[in-house]
Design an enzyme around this catalytic site. Structure first.
Site, PDB file in Angstrom:
ATOM      1  N   GLU A   1       6.453  -4.434  -9.319  1.00  0.00           N
ATOM      2  CA  GLU A   1       5.521  -3.702  -8.828  1.00  0.00           C
ATOM      3  C   GLU A   1       5.606  -3.096  -7.295  1.00  0.00           C
ATOM      4  O   GLU A   1       6.459  -3.363  -6.483  1.00  0.00           O
ATOM      5  CB  GLU A   1       4.183  -4.655  -8.724  1.00  0.00           C
ATOM      6  CG  GLU A   1       3.828  -5.034 -10.128  1.00  0.00           C
ATOM      7  CD  GLU A   1       2.785  -6.110 -10.135  1.00  0.00           C
ATOM      8  OE1 GLU A   1       1.908  -6.011 -11.124  1.00  0.00           O
ATOM      9  OE2 GLU A   1       2.588  -6.875  -9.206  1.00  0.00           O
TER      10      GLU A   1
ATOM     11  N   CYS B   1       4.127   0.159  -0.316  1.00  0.00           N
ATOM     12  CA  CYS B   1       4.751  -1.209  -0.316  1.00  0.00           C
ATOM     13  C   CYS B   1       5.684  -1.416  -1.374  1.00  0.00           C
ATOM     14  O   CYS B   1       5.323  -1.232  -2.525  1.00  0.00           O
ATOM     15  CB  CYS B   1       3.528  -2.284  -0.063  1.00  0.00           C
ATOM     16  SG  CYS B   1       4.155  -3.873  -0.243  1.00  0.00           S
TER      17      CYS B   1
ATOM     18  N   CYS C   1      11.390 -13.713  -6.503  1.00  0.00           N
ATOM     19  CA  CYS C   1      11.784 -14.151  -5.077  1.00  0.00           C
ATOM     20  C   CYS C   1      12.115 -15.567  -5.307  1.00  0.00           C
ATOM     21  O   CYS C   1      11.570 -16.240  -6.067  1.00  0.00           O
ATOM     22  CB  CYS C   1      10.589 -13.971  -4.471  1.00  0.00           C
ATOM     23  SG  CYS C   1      10.981 -14.460  -2.606  1.00  0.00           S
TER      24      CYS C   1
ATOM     25  N   CYS D   1       7.762 -19.677  -1.607  1.00  0.00           N
ATOM     26  CA  CYS D   1       6.199 -20.104  -0.875  1.00  0.00           C
ATOM     27  C   CYS D   1       5.135 -20.328  -1.464  1.00  0.00           C
ATOM     28  O   CYS D   1       4.904 -19.399  -2.552  1.00  0.00           O
ATOM     29  CB  CYS D   1       6.055 -18.941   0.096  1.00  0.00           C
ATOM     30  SG  CYS D   1       7.251 -18.436   1.352  1.00  0.00           S
TER      31      CYS D   1
ATOM     32  N   CYS E   1       2.081 -17.857  -2.523  1.00  0.00           N
ATOM     33  CA  CYS E   1       2.661 -16.483  -2.940  1.00  0.00           C
ATOM     34  C   CYS E   1       2.726 -16.266  -4.485  1.00  0.00           C
ATOM     35  O   CYS E   1       3.710 -17.330  -4.861  1.00  0.00           O
ATOM     36  CB  CYS E   1       3.849 -15.860  -2.207  1.00  0.00           C
ATOM     37  SG  CYS E   1       4.400 -14.309  -2.490  1.00  0.00           S
TER      38      CYS E   1
ATOM     39  N   CYS F   1      -1.696  -8.387  -0.484  1.00  0.00           N
ATOM     40  CA  CYS F   1      -0.324  -9.407  -0.148  1.00  0.00           C
ATOM     41  C   CYS F   1      -0.050 -10.550  -0.800  1.00  0.00           C
ATOM     42  O   CYS F   1      -1.204 -11.449  -1.094  1.00  0.00           O
ATOM     43  CB  CYS F   1      -0.694  -9.858   1.422  1.00  0.00           C
ATOM     44  SG  CYS F   1      -0.705  -8.187   2.553  1.00  0.00           S
TER      45      CYS F   1
END
Ligand code: SAH
Length: 355
Positions: A93, A106, A113, A117, A120, A337
């Site tokens: 995205e 962004c 990933c 974390c 997230c 975010c």
């Protein structure tokens, strides 16, 4: 055409496109390059060259991103694009944000990933593959084209989408170079955000362009940061600050710390004091971006309430540290975010189970 290119449209170098053009005069190459990078055209839309050449370029330089959907929020000022990678079919995205006088995109640097974390959504879904520089650049070109359609210039690129940019440093750096040289966005308008991969920060410090560095800190003591940002166990805070100091010394740029405020976890006066101390250990002092925690499916602990976010910002100001509270863009379309998961299933983190 002398050879068939196996690279995607924005992975191809100028030399490779020159090879495709065979013995065409040099200005043809400039026309094609400008068509792709400053006019944001599809090959078929580069009307400065012949129809025959356009068709051949279109075949030889395939796009790397297939549009799946786009979702709009903030009365049209935030758009999230969901892409399927032409190579392999994974989803990524990017988010385009329009402001009064400029636009910011962004971009994702990896499909998924590996940093894990827990708060997230990208981290909850895990890692799939690295993006190529062309796949990163094409997200930028698409955003620039979309902005141009509303008479807006794409002014900033933030490497804050899916993935850890410094775990794909080589491709990210190639993308930075192309965005800088071919599209013409200066280094001061490019920001790389990292979870704190020290070797990546060191490499970046040795690169020629002074891009902005944002470090996703979220905790200023190792015990808590180990829990929130697991890579901290490998790259603890003292070493991370040392790498930041080195970056500052080389680049002469301010560093910013990202801090997602999580209720009763990292929003206490003690956290503000510890954070202020770290900020002031850098010269110039780091700037803090406070992000009220956005909800994600795999993390049930709540974000800090708005009045407590303001209170935390005030505590930092009182301690002599500049802090900005980030306005949350696109939470209703999961574009804010930490919310980018490209439709992947997520796993629950241990904190969310106990929290
Ligand atoms: N991997 C890089 C790039 C991602 S940037 C990095 O970590 O910096 C995305 C930013 O949003 C990071 O600062 C990340 O820590 C933050 N973030 C992740 N999940 C969030 C959430 N649920 N709410 C608010 N911010 C979040």
């Amino acid at each position: 055409m002398t050879e068939k290119l196996i690279k995607s449209r924005y992975d191809a170098s100028r030399e490779e496109i020159a090879t495709l053009l065979g013995d065409a005069p040099k200005y043809r190459l400039d026309q094609v390059w400008q068509g792709l990078y400053t006019e944001f055209q599809e090959p078929l839309g580069i009307t400065t060259v012949s129809k025959d050449l356009r068709t051949r370029l279109d075949e030889a330089l395939p796009s790397s991103l297939v549009p799946v959907t786009s979702s709009v929020s903030d009365r049209g000022d935030t758009t999230k694009f969901l892409w399927q990678l032409a190579n392999g079919g994974h989803k990524i995205e990017s988010v385009l944000m329009h402001y009064a006088d400029r636009a910011t995109v962004c971009v994702s640097t990896q499909a998924g990933c590996a940093m894990a974390c827990g708060f997230c959504a990208t981290g909850q879904a895990g890692f799939t593959r690295q993006l190529t520089s062309g796949e990163i650049v094409e997200q930028v070109v698409h955003a620039a084209r979309t902005s141009a359609a509303r008479d807006q210039r794409l002014a900033n690129v933030v490497f804050m989408g899916m993935g850890e940019p410094l775990a794909n440093e080589e491709a990210v750096w190639q993308a930075v170079t192309r965005i800088h040289e071919a599209i013409g966005i200066s280094a001061r308008h490019l920001t790389i955000s990292t979870v704190g991969i020290i070797p990546g920060i060191n490499t970046l410090a040795d690169r020629p362009l002074p891009v902005n560095l944002a470090v996703s800190l979220h905790a200023a003591r190792n015990e808590l940061r180990n829990e929130l940002v697991p890579i901290n166990k490998r790259y603890p805070i003292e070493d991370l600050m040392q790498a930041c100091r080195k970056y500052l010394a080389k680049k002469n740029r301010r560093i910013s710390f990202e801090w997602a405020l999580i209720k009763d976890v990292n929003d206490t006066p003690r956290d503000a004091r510890e954070l202020a101390k770290l900020c002031k250990s850098l010269k110039p002092s780091a700037h803090v971006n406070l992000i009220p925690l956005n909800p994600t499916p795999g993390y049930l602990t709540k974000g800090t309430a708005p009045e407590d976010v303001r209170e935390f910002a005030m505590q930092l100001e009182d301690l002599g540290v500049n802090a900005t509270v980030r306005r949350n863009r696109g939470t209703d379309i999961a574009a804010a975010c930490g919310q980018l998961a490209a439709g992947q299933p997520v796993t629950l983190s241990s904190r969310s189970v106990v929290g």
